[in-house]
Design a protein around this motif. Structure first.
Motif, PDB file in Angstrom:
ATOM      1  N   ALA A   9       0.840  -1.203   0.000  1.00 20.92           N
ATOM      2  CA  ALA A   9       0.000   0.000   0.000  1.00 20.92           C
ATOM      3  C   ALA A   9       0.874   1.251   0.000  1.00 20.92           C
ATOM      4  O   ALA A   9       0.609   2.208  -0.734  1.00 20.92           O
ATOM      5  N   MET A  10       1.926   1.247   0.818  1.00 17.20           N
ATOM      6  CA  MET A  10       2.837   2.406   0.858  1.00 17.20           C
ATOM      7  C   MET A  10       3.484   2.656  -0.498  1.00 17.20           C
ATOM      8  O   MET A  10       3.612   3.808  -0.934  1.00 17.20           O
ATOM      9  N   GLU A  11       3.907   1.584  -1.158  1.00 17.39           N
ATOM     10  CA  GLU A  11       4.540   1.728  -2.470  1.00 17.39           C
ATOM     11  C   GLU A  11       3.583   2.360  -3.473  1.00 17.39           C
ATOM     12  O   GLU A  11       3.976   3.226  -4.259  1.00 17.39           O
ATOM     13  N   ALA A  21      -7.966  -0.567   0.728  1.00 17.88           N
ATOM     14  CA  ALA A  21      -7.372  -1.477   1.700  1.00 17.88           C
ATOM     15  C   ALA A  21      -8.400  -1.987   2.692  1.00 17.88           C
ATOM     16  O   ALA A  21      -9.324  -1.270   3.073  1.00 17.88           O
ATOM     17  N   SER A  22      -8.206  -3.208   3.110  1.00 16.51           N
ATOM     18  CA  SER A  22      -9.031  -3.802   4.148  1.00 16.51           C
ATOM     19  C   SER A  22      -8.663  -3.197   5.498  1.00 16.51           C
ATOM     20  O   SER A  22      -7.510  -2.845   5.749  1.00 16.51           O
ATOM     21  N   LEU A  27      -3.281  -1.450   8.085  1.00 12.35           N
ATOM     22  CA  LEU A  27      -3.691  -0.899   6.793  1.00 12.35           C
ATOM     23  C   LEU A  27      -4.740   0.200   6.918  1.00 12.35           C
ATOM     24  O   LEU A  27      -4.658   1.219   6.243  1.00 12.35           O
ATOM     25  N   GLY A  28      -5.721  -0.018   7.763  1.00  9.52           N
ATOM     26  CA  GLY A  28      -6.782   0.979   7.916  1.00  9.52           C
ATOM     27  C   GLY A  28      -6.239   2.310   8.371  1.00  9.52           C
ATOM     28  O   GLY A  28      -6.616   3.363   7.848  1.00  9.52           O
ATOM     29  N   GLU A  29      -5.323   2.278   9.325  1.00  8.65           N
ATOM     30  CA  GLU A  29      -4.716   3.511   9.824  1.00  8.65           C
ATOM     31  C   GLU A  29      -3.848   4.159   8.753  1.00  8.65           C
ATOM     32  O   GLU A  29      -3.866   5.376   8.568  1.00  8.65           O
ATOM     33  N   THR A  37     -11.311   2.312   2.212  1.00  7.72           N
ATOM     34  CA  THR A  37     -11.180   1.118   3.038  1.00  7.72           C
ATOM     35  C   THR A  37     -12.483   0.321   2.999  1.00  7.72           C
ATOM     36  O   THR A  37     -13.537   0.850   2.655  1.00  7.72           O
ATOM     37  N   PHE A  38     -12.354  -0.951   3.351  1.00  5.23           N
ATOM     38  CA  PHE A  38     -13.539  -1.801   3.439  1.00  5.23           C
ATOM     39  C   PHE A  38     -13.354  -2.761   4.605  1.00  5.23           C
ATOM     40  O   PHE A  38     -12.230  -3.062   5.014  1.00  5.23           O
ATOM     41  N   ALA A  39     -14.467  -3.214   5.134  1.00  2.00           N
ATOM     42  CA  ALA A  39     -14.446  -4.137   6.269  1.00  2.00           C
ATOM     43  C   ALA A  39     -14.019  -5.527   5.794  1.00  2.00           C
ATOM     44  O   ALA A  39     -14.474  -5.987   4.747  1.00  2.00           O
ATOM     45  N   PRO A  40     -13.162  -6.184   6.554  1.00  2.00           N
ATOM     46  CA  PRO A  40     -12.762  -7.549   6.181  1.00  2.00           C
ATOM     47  C   PRO A  40     -13.982  -8.459   6.096  1.00  2.00           C
ATOM     48  O   PRO A  40     -14.887  -8.364   6.917  1.00  2.00           O
TER      49      PRO A  40
END
Length: 97
Positions: A9-11, A21-22, A27-29, A37-40
């Motif tokens: 994600a950082m890249e 991102a989940s 990842l959420g932060e 974002t989405f809920a797992p």
């Protein structure tokens, strides 16, 4: 196994790309405010985020710019040194109290 920071994600963020991102691990932060974002385990939430990326090109550009800025600020040498110095000062002050 959860990824604590999300190197992939950082890249993508540093390249100015929008990230979906989940909300798992860090990842959420990391992506909060600069990506979607989405809920797992919630495929509908993931599909909605993907649809937004496809339907809203201005959102993609905006999120990409915000994400790049966040990564450059938070993970530059200066940003990391400043963050560590702040943490050390907080620990020092708390230890003296």
């Amino acid at each position: 196994m959860e990824e604590t920071a999300g190197l992939a994600a950082m890249e993508q963020m540093v390249c100015g790309r929008a990230v979906i991102a989940s909300l798992v691990g860090g990842l959420g932060e990391l992506v909060s405010g600069s990506g979607l974002t989405f809920a797992p385990g919630d495929p509908r939430s993931l599909a909605d985020a993907m649809r937004r990326i496809l339907d809203e090109p201005d959102l993609v550009a905006s999120l990409g710019g915000i994400g790049r800025g966040c990564i450059l600020l938070s993970f530059s040498h200066r940003g990391m040194i400043d963050a560590h110095a702040r943490l050390y000062r907080e620990v020092y002050v708390a230890a003296k109290a």
